[in-house]
Design a protein around this motif. Structure first.
Motif, PDB file in Angstrom:
ATOM      1  N   ILE A 170      44.775  44.018  21.769  1.00  0.00           N
ATOM      2  CA  ILE A 170      43.878  44.261  20.584  1.00  0.00           C
ATOM      3  C   ILE A 170      42.485  44.653  21.744  1.00  0.00           C
ATOM      4  CG2 ILE A 170      42.350  42.652  19.060  1.00  0.00           C
ATOM      5  CD1 ILE A 170      44.712  40.832  19.034  1.00  0.00           C
ATOM      6  N   PRO A 171      41.933  45.571  21.282  1.00  0.00           N
ATOM      7  CA  PRO A 171      40.487  46.099  22.054  1.00  0.00           C
ATOM      8  C   PRO A 171      39.572  45.109  21.986  1.00  0.00           C
ATOM      9  CG  PRO A 171      41.472  47.754  20.713  1.00  0.00           C
ATOM     10  CD  PRO A 171      42.147  46.563  20.008  1.00  0.00           C
ATOM     11  N   GLY A 172      38.874  44.707  22.956  1.00  0.00           N
ATOM     12  CA  GLY A 172      38.043  43.549  23.239  1.00  0.00           C
ATOM     13  C   GLY A 172      38.364  42.401  23.211  1.00  0.00           C
ATOM     14  N   GLU A 173      39.636  42.233  22.969  1.00  0.00           N
ATOM     15  CA  GLU A 173      40.281  40.724  22.879  1.00  0.00           C
ATOM     16  C   GLU A 173      41.313  40.576  24.059  1.00  0.00           C
ATOM     17  OE1 GLU A 173      40.676  36.756  21.628  1.00  0.00           O
ATOM     18  OE2 GLU A 173      39.155  38.363  21.107  1.00  0.00           O
ATOM     19  N   THR A 174      42.400  41.537  24.255  1.00  0.00           N
ATOM     20  CA  THR A 174      43.328  41.179  24.728  1.00  0.00           C
ATOM     21  C   THR A 174      43.867  42.449  25.487  1.00  0.00           C
ATOM     22  OG1 THR A 174      44.998  41.583  23.165  1.00  0.00           O
ATOM     23  CG2 THR A 174      44.375  39.235  23.425  1.00  0.00           C
ATOM     24  N   LYS A 175      43.217  43.442  25.277  1.00  0.00           N
ATOM     25  CA  LYS A 175      43.547  44.838  25.947  1.00  0.00           C
ATOM     26  C   LYS A 175      42.778  44.921  27.322  1.00  0.00           C
ATOM     27  CE  LYS A 175      43.703  49.812  25.255  1.00  0.00           C
ATOM     28  NZ  LYS A 175      43.193  50.873  24.309  1.00  0.00           N
ATOM     29  N   VAL A 176      43.941  44.298  28.333  1.00  0.00           N
ATOM     30  CA  VAL A 176      43.237  44.497  29.574  1.00  0.00           C
ATOM     31  C   VAL A 176      43.667  45.810  30.327  1.00  0.00           C
ATOM     32  CG1 VAL A 176      43.433  41.831  29.941  1.00  0.00           C
ATOM     33  CG2 VAL A 176      45.512  43.335  30.527  1.00  0.00           C
ATOM     34  N   ALA A 177      43.298  45.863  31.531  1.00  0.00           N
ATOM     35  CA  ALA A 177      43.175  47.088  32.303  1.00  0.00           C
ATOM     36  C   ALA A 177      44.928  47.797  32.388  1.00  0.00           C
ATOM     37  CB  ALA A 177      42.836  47.084  33.763  1.00  0.00           C
ATOM     38  N   SER A 178      45.867  46.840  32.470  1.00  0.00           N
ATOM     39  CA  SER A 178      47.337  47.012  32.959  1.00  0.00           C
ATOM     40  C   SER A 178      47.749  47.461  31.577  1.00  0.00           C
ATOM     41  CB  SER A 178      48.048  45.843  33.370  1.00  0.00           C
ATOM     42  OG  SER A 178      47.925  44.703  32.793  1.00  0.00           O
ATOM     43  N   VAL A 179      47.451  46.846  30.432  1.00  0.00           N
ATOM     44  CA  VAL A 179      47.834  47.360  29.077  1.00  0.00           C
ATOM     45  C   VAL A 179      47.426  48.638  28.850  1.00  0.00           C
ATOM     46  CG1 VAL A 179      47.970  46.697  26.804  1.00  0.00           C
ATOM     47  CG2 VAL A 179      48.318  45.041  28.433  1.00  0.00           C
ATOM     48  N   ALA A 180      45.980  48.853  29.082  1.00  0.00           N
ATOM     49  CA  ALA A 180      45.393  50.126  28.781  1.00  0.00           C
ATOM     50  C   ALA A 180      46.187  51.413  29.460  1.00  0.00           C
ATOM     51  CB  ALA A 180      44.036  50.178  29.283  1.00  0.00           C
ATOM     52  N   ILE A 181      46.497  51.224  30.839  1.00  0.00           N
ATOM     53  CA  ILE A 181      47.178  52.205  31.561  1.00  0.00           C
ATOM     54  C   ILE A 181      48.361  52.432  30.847  1.00  0.00           C
ATOM     55  CG2 ILE A 181      48.524  52.604  33.682  1.00  0.00           C
ATOM     56  CD1 ILE A 181      46.427  50.944  35.209  1.00  0.00           C
ATOM     57  N   TYR A 182      49.313  51.226  30.435  1.00  0.00           N
ATOM     58  CA  TYR A 182      50.589  51.692  29.707  1.00  0.00           C
ATOM     59  C   TYR A 182      50.623  52.468  28.417  1.00  0.00           C
ATOM     60  CZ  TYR A 182      54.722  50.285  27.138  1.00  0.00           C
ATOM     61  OH  TYR A 182      56.062  50.351  26.421  1.00  0.00           O
ATOM     62  N   HIS A 194      45.679  58.203  35.498  1.00  0.00           N
ATOM     63  CA  HIS A 194      45.333  58.327  36.869  1.00  0.00           C
ATOM     64  C   HIS A 194      43.901  57.500  37.401  1.00  0.00           C
ATOM     65  CE1 HIS A 194      48.696  60.649  38.563  1.00  0.00           C
ATOM     66  NE2 HIS A 194      48.488  61.617  37.485  1.00  0.00           N
ATOM     67  N   ILE A 195      42.869  57.556  36.525  1.00  0.00           N
ATOM     68  CA  ILE A 195      41.747  57.197  36.895  1.00  0.00           C
ATOM     69  C   ILE A 195      41.809  55.519  36.974  1.00  0.00           C
ATOM     70  CG2 ILE A 195      39.192  56.918  36.122  1.00  0.00           C
ATOM     71  CD1 ILE A 195      39.439  59.656  35.177  1.00  0.00           C
ATOM     72  N   TYR A 196      42.312  54.913  35.898  1.00  0.00           N
ATOM     73  CA  TYR A 196      42.585  53.534  35.672  1.00  0.00           C
ATOM     74  C   TYR A 196      43.484  53.094  36.972  1.00  0.00           C
ATOM     75  CZ  TYR A 196      40.164  52.969  31.189  1.00  0.00           C
ATOM     76  OH  TYR A 196      39.309  52.600  30.150  1.00  0.00           O
ATOM     77  N   ALA A 197      44.275  53.606  36.977  1.00  0.00           N
ATOM     78  CA  ALA A 197      45.573  53.271  38.041  1.00  0.00           C
ATOM     79  C   ALA A 197      44.973  53.465  39.455  1.00  0.00           C
ATOM     80  CB  ALA A 197      46.760  53.979  38.075  1.00  0.00           C
ATOM     81  N   ALA A 198      44.052  54.385  39.832  1.00  0.00           N
ATOM     82  CA  ALA A 198      43.312  54.510  41.033  1.00  0.00           C
ATOM     83  C   ALA A 198      42.459  53.632  41.208  1.00  0.00           C
ATOM     84  CB  ALA A 198      42.557  55.685  41.233  1.00  0.00           C
ATOM     85  N   ALA A 202      42.776  50.738  44.343  1.00  0.00           N
ATOM     86  CA  ALA A 202      41.639  50.609  45.324  1.00  0.00           C
ATOM     87  C   ALA A 202      41.220  49.150  45.200  1.00  0.00           C
ATOM     88  CB  ALA A 202      40.339  51.479  45.046  1.00  0.00           C
ATOM     89  N   LEU A 203      41.134  48.519  44.283  1.00  0.00           N
ATOM     90  CA  LEU A 203      40.627  47.070  43.943  1.00  0.00           C
ATOM     91  C   LEU A 203      41.861  46.133  44.731  1.00  0.00           C
ATOM     92  CD1 LEU A 203      39.099  46.968  40.352  1.00  0.00           C
ATOM     93  CD2 LEU A 203      37.953  46.622  42.557  1.00  0.00           C
ATOM     94  N   SER A 204      43.204  46.292  44.481  1.00  0.00           N
ATOM     95  CA  SER A 204      44.177  45.408  45.090  1.00  0.00           C
ATOM     96  C   SER A 204      44.299  45.686  46.404  1.00  0.00           C
ATOM     97  CB  SER A 204      45.381  45.997  44.535  1.00  0.00           C
ATOM     98  OG  SER A 204      45.421  45.908  42.749  1.00  0.00           O
ATOM     99  N   PHE A 205      44.148  46.941  46.857  1.00  0.00           N
ATOM    100  CA  PHE A 205      44.113  47.126  48.555  1.00  0.00           C
ATOM    101  C   PHE A 205      42.765  46.383  49.137  1.00  0.00           C
ATOM    102  CE2 PHE A 205      42.838  49.593  52.472  1.00  0.00           C
ATOM    103  CZ  PHE A 205      44.069  49.151  52.895  1.00  0.00           C
ATOM    104  N   ALA A 206      41.904  46.449  48.436  1.00  0.00           N
ATOM    105  CA  ALA A 206      40.736  45.929  49.155  1.00  0.00           C
ATOM    106  C   ALA A 206      40.732  44.468  48.965  1.00  0.00           C
ATOM    107  CB  ALA A 206      39.097  46.262  48.047  1.00  0.00           C
ATOM    108  N   VAL A 207      41.131  44.079  48.053  1.00  0.00           N
ATOM    109  CA  VAL A 207      41.426  42.291  48.296  1.00  0.00           C
ATOM    110  C   VAL A 207      42.473  41.967  49.390  1.00  0.00           C
ATOM    111  CG1 VAL A 207      42.679  40.701  46.778  1.00  0.00           C
ATOM    112  CG2 VAL A 207      40.986  42.005  45.631  1.00  0.00           C
TER     113      VAL A 207
END
Length: 224
Positions: A170-182, A194-198, A202-207
């Motif tokens: 649900i956009p703005g409610e439950t549509k998180v980044a991983s779901v958006a990529i899917y 590609h942009i979302y996944a990149a 980057a964030l995962s590696f930085a963490v």
């Protein structure tokens, strides 16, 4: 143009989940590290279950339990007026179940490495178990504490199966980044995917890099 809302929802979800789990997992991990109860292996296995259980399986059972047609789901909705299916609140609760071991295990390992004489000295000084936990044990496991907080946050940001099962998209409610990529891959919008996944990569590696660098510095200084 990149829609940043899914990332905002992911970070908001991860932040709330991490905060809640810290206060839930702290006494639990402390008890697991100190107890000699015969129930300890059972609780450890139950706590670690989300690590090996497929997210879709956990998500399915949470969906069944959270449903308004179930006893628990209807009770929560009638008593608190909160719906747990296809809502952000439901995502937070589900994420707490899914990310629990990533908060508990580093804390428990940290507590188990503490010098027992330090704990006993605290009790002899008249401090209660909670005072010993907050004032003695916790300040002496900073690397483990940092690891648990960061890994829990990062793990929640990247979760997909549980989020999709319980929250949908649900956009703005439950549509998180991983779901958006899917969804982008489903409609063959590979450029945006590609942009979302990149960004997620980057964030995962930085963490992870931040955690390992911090722990490396602590070992170098001889703190660990």
């Amino acid at each position: 143009m990149i829609d940043l809302q899914p990332f905002w929802l992911s970070f908001k979800l991860a932040g709330l989940t991490t905060l809640i789990l810290f206060f839930v997992a702290l006494p639990l991990s402390w008890w697991l590290s100190q107890t000699r109860s015969s129930t300890k292996p059972f609780l450890e296995a139950l706590t670690a279950l989300p690590i090996v259980l497929p997210p879709s399986v956990l998500g399915f059972y949470l969906l069944v339990v959270f449903s308004p047609n179930s006893g628990f789901g209807s009770w929560v909705e009638e008593l608190f007026g909160i719906k747990l299916v296809f809502t952000f609140t439901g995502l937070v609760v589900a994420s707490c179940f899914y990310s629990l071991p990533f908060m508990v295990q580093p804390l428990q390992n940290g507590f188990e490495t503490l010098n027992r004489h330090m704990i006993e000295a605290s009790y002899l000084a008249g401090k209660s178990k909670m005072q010993t936990l907050w004032r003695v044990a916790l300040p002496n496991i900073k690397p483990s504490l940092l690891t648990s907080l960061i890994i829990t946050f990062a793990h929640t940001v990247g979760e997909f199966g549980v989020v999709l099962m319980v929250g949908g998209s649900i956009p703005g409610e439950t549509k998180v980044a991983s779901v958006a990529i899917y969804e982008m891959v489903e409609v063959m919008e590979y450029g945006k995917a590609h942009i979302y996944a990149a960004i997620m990569l980057a964030l995962s590696f930085a963490v992870l890099l931040a955690v390992y660098l911090f722990n490396h510095k602590q070992r170098t200084r001889g703190i660990i």
